[in-house]
Design an enzyme around this catalytic site. Structure first.
Site, mmCIF file in Angstrom:
data_model
loop_
_atom_site.group_PDB
_atom_site.id
_atom_site.type_symbol
_atom_site.label_atom_id
_atom_site.label_comp_id
_atom_site.label_asym_id
_atom_site.label_seq_id
_atom_site.Cartn_x
_atom_site.Cartn_y
_atom_site.Cartn_z
ATOM 1 N N HIS A 64 0.837 -1.201 0.000
ATOM 2 C CA HIS A 64 0.000 0.000 0.000
ATOM 3 C C HIS A 64 0.879 1.261 0.000
ATOM 4 C CE1 HIS A 64 -3.745 -2.292 1.652
ATOM 5 N NE2 HIS A 64 -3.343 -2.718 0.472
ATOM 6 N N GLU A 66 1.201 3.708 1.975
ATOM 7 C CA GLU A 66 1.880 4.051 3.232
ATOM 8 C C GLU A 66 3.223 3.328 3.337
ATOM 9 O OE1 GLU A 66 -1.205 3.077 2.688
ATOM 10 O OE2 GLU A 66 -2.540 3.456 4.378
ATOM 11 N N CYS A 89 -5.203 0.778 6.293
ATOM 12 C CA CYS A 89 -5.960 -0.468 6.505
ATOM 13 C C CYS A 89 -5.560 -1.093 7.833
ATOM 14 C CB CYS A 89 -5.760 -1.418 5.335
ATOM 15 S SG CYS A 89 -4.104 -2.095 5.241
ATOM 16 N N ASP A 214 -19.205 2.083 -36.441
ATOM 17 C CA ASP A 214 -18.051 2.967 -36.193
ATOM 18 C C ASP A 214 -16.704 2.259 -36.302
ATOM 19 O OD1 ASP A 214 -20.078 4.676 -35.607
ATOM 20 O OD2 ASP A 214 -19.679 4.834 -33.454
ATOM 21 N N LEU A 218 -11.322 2.127 -29.327
ATOM 22 C CA LEU A 218 -11.628 2.171 -27.884
ATOM 23 C C LEU A 218 -10.377 2.099 -27.009
ATOM 24 C CD1 LEU A 218 -14.831 -0.093 -27.744
ATOM 25 C CD2 LEU A 218 -14.697 2.381 -28.040
HETATM 26 N N1 LIG Z 1 -4.898 3.078 3.061
HETATM 27 C C1 LIG Z 1 -4.752 2.287 1.981
HETATM 28 N N2 LIG Z 1 -3.668 2.465 1.213
HETATM 29 C C2 LIG Z 1 -3.537 1.752 0.101
HETATM 30 O O1 LIG Z 1 -2.479 1.964 -0.675
HETATM 31 C C3 LIG Z 1 -4.492 0.776 -0.242
HETATM 32 N N3 LIG Z 1 -4.352 0.028 -1.377
HETATM 33 C C4 LIG Z 1 -5.584 0.569 0.639
HETATM 34 N N4 LIG Z 1 -6.488 -0.385 0.361
HETATM 35 C C5 LIG Z 1 -7.441 -0.922 1.295
HETATM 36 O O2 LIG Z 1 -7.111 -2.286 1.565
HETATM 37 C C6 LIG Z 1 -7.871 -3.147 0.705
HETATM 38 C C7 LIG Z 1 -6.975 -3.997 -0.120
HETATM 39 O O3 LIG Z 1 -6.078 -4.706 0.698
HETATM 40 P P1 LIG Z 1 -4.967 -5.684 0.028
HETATM 41 O O4 LIG Z 1 -4.233 -4.893 -1.006
HETATM 42 O O5 LIG Z 1 -5.699 -6.850 -0.526
HETATM 43 O O6 LIG Z 1 -4.093 -6.050 1.179
HETATM 44 C C8 LIG Z 1 -8.706 -2.245 -0.174
HETATM 45 O O7 LIG Z 1 -9.986 -2.817 -0.443
HETATM 46 C C9 LIG Z 1 -8.808 -1.002 0.665
HETATM 47 O O8 LIG Z 1 -9.791 -1.159 1.648
HETATM 48 N N5 LIG Z 1 -5.688 1.373 1.732
HETATM 49 ZN ZN ZN Z 2 -2.803 -0.774 3.955
#
Ligand SMILES: Nc1nc(O)c(N)c(N[C@@H]2O[C@H](COP(=O)(O)O)[C@@H](O)[C@H]2O)n1
Ligand code: ZN
Length: 375
Positions: A64, A66, A89, A214, A218
């Site tokens: 993610h 973070e 998360c 057309d 796309l």
């Molecule tokens: N805060 C945050 N930062 C990110 O970069 C994210 N991708 C998310 N995603 C959250 O976590 C779920 C996916 O989790 P996994 O990648 O499968 O571990 C997604 O549905 C969001 O709720 N959040």
């Molecule tokens: Zn996360």
């Protein structure tokens, strides 16, 4: 454009927070069209008024935003503030919980753009951080954060991708002449904007008529973006054998049809690398259900009026993008963007909400949302 050097430690809190959150959104957009079913997220780590780490979520399965920002900051994350456009998360998905990563990194403050609507998170990340005595501020640039992830939010809440109907029409409301000719209604700037829009969507849908009339590509054309999955809905498979959409070198194509339709044509498509799926019922809602199962967040309808009306009637469209060109072509049989909805009085009209319009080259773009059907 925002750059890290735009940071000024003299800025007052809220102004600075907004600027940092805008930077998060800018970073998040780098992965436009590539993250579904996951959201677009950006993060920035700030220590003593200076950006010391940045990151964004590149695609599902990757860490993610973070995590990338913390990695870039290294030891400078200790005691720092992290800005993130979506609540961190708090669950084990494809990746471990970011809340724990932030606690382990020793950040002292987390500024969040919006609460994650995913029921697996839904405030749990914020609660976990606060329980660890980390200061959490929620809702900075919230509207912009929600706008960027409107497809993800819709997917989570409604268990369907967000449906966007885009059309281009003349000032007298036609999408082609009576003979079906439509190249081009809008100016190159407007067409370029549509190519960019495709890069932000997971799929673009047309019906058989659009393929016959057309012969579209796309794709995103000149934009260095992600080409969406090109989806053709056709019951009969009475389609040309040499359509541009059957060339999958640049972008994939999926043909959705009904059980038992033209096995020979299906075989020909398979041979060209086009995927064909037979649905028990080929309706816009079944198609959207299928695309939801594929993990899609947003789908662009670029179809003709008959299919557009059916998609609207079945709740497969939430957002409208109407390009209007100052041209008049007349023709009582010239096609219009939305076919029969069965309305007989103006009181039944679907009045768009949150409408905005702007000039694109010599044309006008009207953008708005259909009223939500009461459940
Ligand atoms: N805060 C945050 N930062 C990110 O970069 C994210 N991708 C998310 N995603 C959250 O976590 C779920 C996916 O989790 P996994 O990648 O499968 O571990 C997604 O549905 C969001 O709720 N959040
Ligand atoms: Zn996360």
């Amino acid at each position: 454009m925002l750059t890290p050097t735009a940071v000024s430690s003299n800025m007052v809190g809220t102004e600075f927070d907004s600027l940092m959150m805008q930077r998060c959104l800018q970073l998040a957009r780098r992965a436009l069209g590539r993250t579904s079913p996951n959201p677009l997220v950006g993060a920035v780590v700030v220590q003593d008024g200076e950006i010391v780490g940045e990151g964004f979520h590149p695609c599902a399965g990757e860490p993610h935003a973070e995590v990338f920002a913390l990695r870039a900051a290294g030891e400078k994350a200790r005691g720092a503030t992290i800005y993130v456009s979506l609540e961190p998360c708090n669950h084990y998905g494809r990746t471990p919980p970011c809340s724990e990563g932030l606690i382990a990194a020793g950040v002292s403050k987390v500024v969040v753009g919006m609460v994650d609507p995913n029921p697996l998170v839904a405030g749990g990340g914020i609660a976990r951080l606060r329980a660890a005595e980390i200061e959490v501020l929620v809702g900075v640039e919230e509207a912009a954060c929600r706008q960027l992830n409107e497809g993800f939010i819709h997917r989570i809440v409604h268990k369907r991708p967000l449906g966007i109907l885009k059309y281009a029409m003349t000032l007298d409301g036609k999408i082609a002449t009576s003979s079906g000719h439509s190249a081009w209604i809008t100016n190159p700037d407007a067409r370029s904007e549509v190519h960019q829009l495709r890069a932000a969507c997971d799929a673009v849908i047309v019906g058989g008529n659009t393929v016959r009339q057309d012969n579209p590509f796309l794709t995103c054309h000149q934009w260095d973006g992600n080409n969406p999955l090109r989806v053709v809905m056709s019951r009969s498979l009475n389609l040309p054998e040499d359509a541009r959409l059957w060339d999958v070198a640049e972008a994939p194509t999926l043909v959705l049809t009904q059980e038992g339709s033209s096995p020979d044509f299906q075989k020909m498509l398979h041979g060209k690398g086009v995927k064909v799926i037979e649905l028990p019922l080929l309706t816009p809602d079944h198609v959207m259900a299928h695309l939801y199962e594929l993990g899609f967040c947003s789908v662009l309808w670029e179809c003709g009026g008959t299919l557009a009306a059916s998609a609207i009637a079945q709740g497969a469209v939430q957002k409208i993008l109407a390009f209007i060109a100052p041209k008049i072509i007349g023709g009582s049989h010239a096609p219009t963007p939305v076919g029969d909805l069965g309305f007989t009085t103006m009181t039944e009209a679907l009045r768009l909400e949150n409408v905005c319009w702007r000039v694109v080259g010599s044309d006008c773009l009207v953008e708005g949302y259909l009223p939500q059907k009461s459940q």
